[in-house]
Enzyme design. Structure first.
Site, PDB file in Angstrom:
ATOM      1  N   ASP A  73     -22.529  -8.656 -23.676  1.00 27.20           N
ATOM      2  CA  ASP A  73     -23.431  -9.303 -22.708  1.00 27.20           C
ATOM      3  C   ASP A  73     -24.818  -8.684 -22.653  1.00 27.20           C
ATOM      4  O   ASP A  73     -25.599  -8.972 -21.748  1.00 27.20           O
ATOM      5  CB  ASP A  73     -22.805  -9.266 -21.315  1.00 27.20           C
ATOM      6  CG  ASP A  73     -22.667  -7.848 -20.764  1.00 27.20           C
ATOM      7  OD1 ASP A  73     -22.884  -6.872 -21.512  1.00 27.20           O
ATOM      8  OD2 ASP A  73     -22.327  -7.712 -19.571  1.00 27.20           O
ATOM      9  N   VAL A 100     -18.046  -2.169 -23.277  1.00 28.65           N
ATOM     10  CA  VAL A 100     -18.195  -1.763 -21.875  1.00 28.65           C
ATOM     11  C   VAL A 100     -17.913  -2.973 -20.978  1.00 28.65           C
ATOM     12  O   VAL A 100     -16.785  -3.180 -20.543  1.00 28.65           O
ATOM     13  CB  VAL A 100     -19.588  -1.162 -21.607  1.00 28.65           C
ATOM     14  CG1 VAL A 100     -19.709  -0.720 -20.144  1.00 28.65           C
ATOM     15  CG2 VAL A 100     -19.808   0.053 -22.507  1.00 28.65           C
ATOM     16  N   HIS A 146     -20.956  -0.961 -29.185  1.00 28.47           N
ATOM     17  CA  HIS A 146     -21.092  -0.270 -27.904  1.00 28.47           C
ATOM     18  C   HIS A 146     -21.398  -1.250 -26.770  1.00 28.47           C
ATOM     19  O   HIS A 146     -21.006  -1.000 -25.625  1.00 28.47           O
ATOM     20  CB  HIS A 146     -22.179   0.804 -28.000  1.00 28.47           C
ATOM     21  CG  HIS A 146     -21.714   2.043 -28.694  1.00 28.47           C
ATOM     22  ND1 HIS A 146     -21.572   3.259 -28.049  1.00 28.47           N
ATOM     23  CD2 HIS A 146     -21.320   2.254 -29.966  1.00 28.47           C
ATOM     24  CE1 HIS A 146     -21.126   4.165 -28.898  1.00 28.47           C
ATOM     25  NE2 HIS A 146     -20.970   3.585 -30.083  1.00 28.47           N
ATOM     26  N   ASP A 147     -22.090  -2.325 -27.068  1.00 27.68           N
ATOM     27  CA  ASP A 147     -22.330  -3.343 -26.054  1.00 27.68           C
ATOM     28  C   ASP A 147     -21.024  -4.010 -25.650  1.00 27.68           C
ATOM     29  O   ASP A 147     -20.701  -4.120 -24.464  1.00 27.68           O
ATOM     30  CB  ASP A 147     -23.321  -4.380 -26.580  1.00 27.68           C
ATOM     31  CG  ASP A 147     -23.708  -5.413 -25.529  1.00 27.68           C
ATOM     32  OD1 ASP A 147     -23.812  -5.031 -24.336  1.00 27.68           O
ATOM     33  OD2 ASP A 147     -23.916  -6.578 -25.880  1.00 27.68           O
ATOM     34  N   GLY A 154     -18.310  -6.108 -21.976  1.00 24.84           N
ATOM     35  CA  GLY A 154     -18.244  -7.270 -22.852  1.00 24.84           C
ATOM     36  C   GLY A 154     -19.549  -7.439 -23.597  1.00 24.84           C
ATOM     37  O   GLY A 154     -20.532  -6.716 -23.372  1.00 24.84           O
ATOM     38  N   ASP A 168     -19.366   8.073 -44.099  1.00 26.77           N
ATOM     39  CA  ASP A 168     -18.571   7.651 -45.251  1.00 26.77           C
ATOM     40  C   ASP A 168     -18.971   8.524 -46.423  1.00 26.77           C
ATOM     41  O   ASP A 168     -19.984   8.279 -47.081  1.00 26.77           O
ATOM     42  CB  ASP A 168     -18.822   6.170 -45.548  1.00 26.77           C
ATOM     43  CG  ASP A 168     -17.880   5.606 -46.596  1.00 26.77           C
ATOM     44  OD1 ASP A 168     -16.939   6.330 -47.005  1.00 26.77           O
ATOM     45  OD2 ASP A 168     -18.065   4.447 -47.000  1.00 26.77           O
TER      46      ASP A 168
END
Length: 329
Positions: A77, A73, A69-70, A75, A244
């Site tokens: 960062d 958006v 998720h980081d 990159g 899973d």
């Protein structure tokens, strides 16, 4: 015809632009970036993740998801970590249920005491995701480091996150925009081999798929009663279920077996079988000769994780090293 040509031109420009971003980012990163300036950086992160994972089985999948998720958006960062009120990126709809922020802060605090102002929060997230995979019986691998922390975190920048309800065409497009390909889409979707999801993300697939008032017909008839029992209509949307089926806490190829057989829990996983390219990639791991000459799921996962870790990396004046991961300096 003109519209089609214009669309193709725009898509080509996007691909070239994202390729240049990834290529530039790659040139700034290297394995062992902290070896001289903070020799214990990676072991500090590993030890903190290990202790956290022992006490809470949700931590490894949480940290793996946090990294994804980081990166998707602004990159890779650390922008997902910023807590600046209602405008924070972390408050976006697509980021609901993210955990692991405290683990990253704990690692940062320890590293600041050892090597002040050296190790970025973005790199901590990346290293923590690597360790999360290893502590879930997945591959042990090295990651490139050398990222700086981003200077922007805005909820409005998170509107292109891949979503469980996206069509396969839209998912492929969102990955292309980040310099990734169809194989990366399949492999990174397979990160759902560990962890759980909430019934909130299952309601439409179970009770109003494609606005037709019924379940997704691709769900295996043997799985459907189990899903509806766990997530009844108008029930508690906070109840969680494994992504899973039958293998929630172990990193393995079972997730792809489930996707092939209609046992995918998430709609976005199931839709991998709707496209000839992604379906072929999934099937390639299960051919008659796959054990001998076929691709390695674990090796391919490592490759895609490293590729994802190069998205939008900040260097130079485009970033800095935060003192606290949750706030700008």
């Amino acid at each position: 015809m003109k519209l089609i040509k214009m669309t193709m031109v725009v898509l080509t420009i996007i691909i070239i632009f994202e390729f240049l971003i990834v290529a530039n980012s790659q040139s700034q990163l290297k394995v062992g970036f902290y070896n001289q300036v903070c020799p214990n950086a990676e072991s500090v992160v590993t030890n903190i993740v290990r202790d956290a994972a022992k006490s809470d089985h949700r931590i490894p999948p949480g940290l793996l998801r946090l990294h994804f998720h980081d990166c998707f958006v602004e990159g890779c960062d650390g922008s997902i970590l910023i807590d600046n009120g209602n405008t924070s990126e972390k408050g976006a709809f697509g980021h609901q249920g993210l955990i692991g922020f405290d683990i990253i802060e704990d690692a940062k605090a320890k590293l600041e005491s050892l090597c002040p102002g050296v190790v970025s929060c973005a790199d901590i997230v990346t290293m923590a995701a690597r360790d999360a995979v290893a502590f879930s019986h997945g591959p042990v691998y090295q990651v490139e480091t050398g990222r700086k922390d981003g200077l922007v975190s805005n909820i409005n920048l998170a509107n292109r996150m891949p979503d469980v309800r996206d069509s396969i065409q839209l998912l492929k497009q969102k990955f292309i925009e980040k310099g990734l390909n169809a194989k990366d889409l399949v492999i990174l979707s397979a990160a759902h081999t560990i962890g759980s999801t909430a019934c909130f993300f299952m309601e439409e697939r179970l009770y109003n798929f494609a606005s037709r008032g019924g379940p997704d017909p691709s769900i295996n008839p043997r799985l459907l009663p189990e899903l509806t029992s766990t997530c009844p209509k108008n029930g508690d949307v906070g109840v969680r279920l494994p992504m899973d089926h039958g293998s929630e806490d172990t990193f393995d190829i079972q997730i792809l077996k489930n996707i092939r057989s209609g046992f995918a829990v998430l709609q976005s996983d199931a839709t991998l079988m709707d496209d000839v390219t992604t379906r072929g990639i999934v099937d390639s791991y299960f051919g008659v000769l796959a054990p001998l000459t076929g691709p390695s799921f674990e090796a391919d996962f490592v490759t895609s994780m490293v590729r994802m870790g190069r998205i939008g990396v900040k260097t130079g004046s485009n970033g800095n090293i935060r003192r606290l991961c949750k706030s700008f300096n």
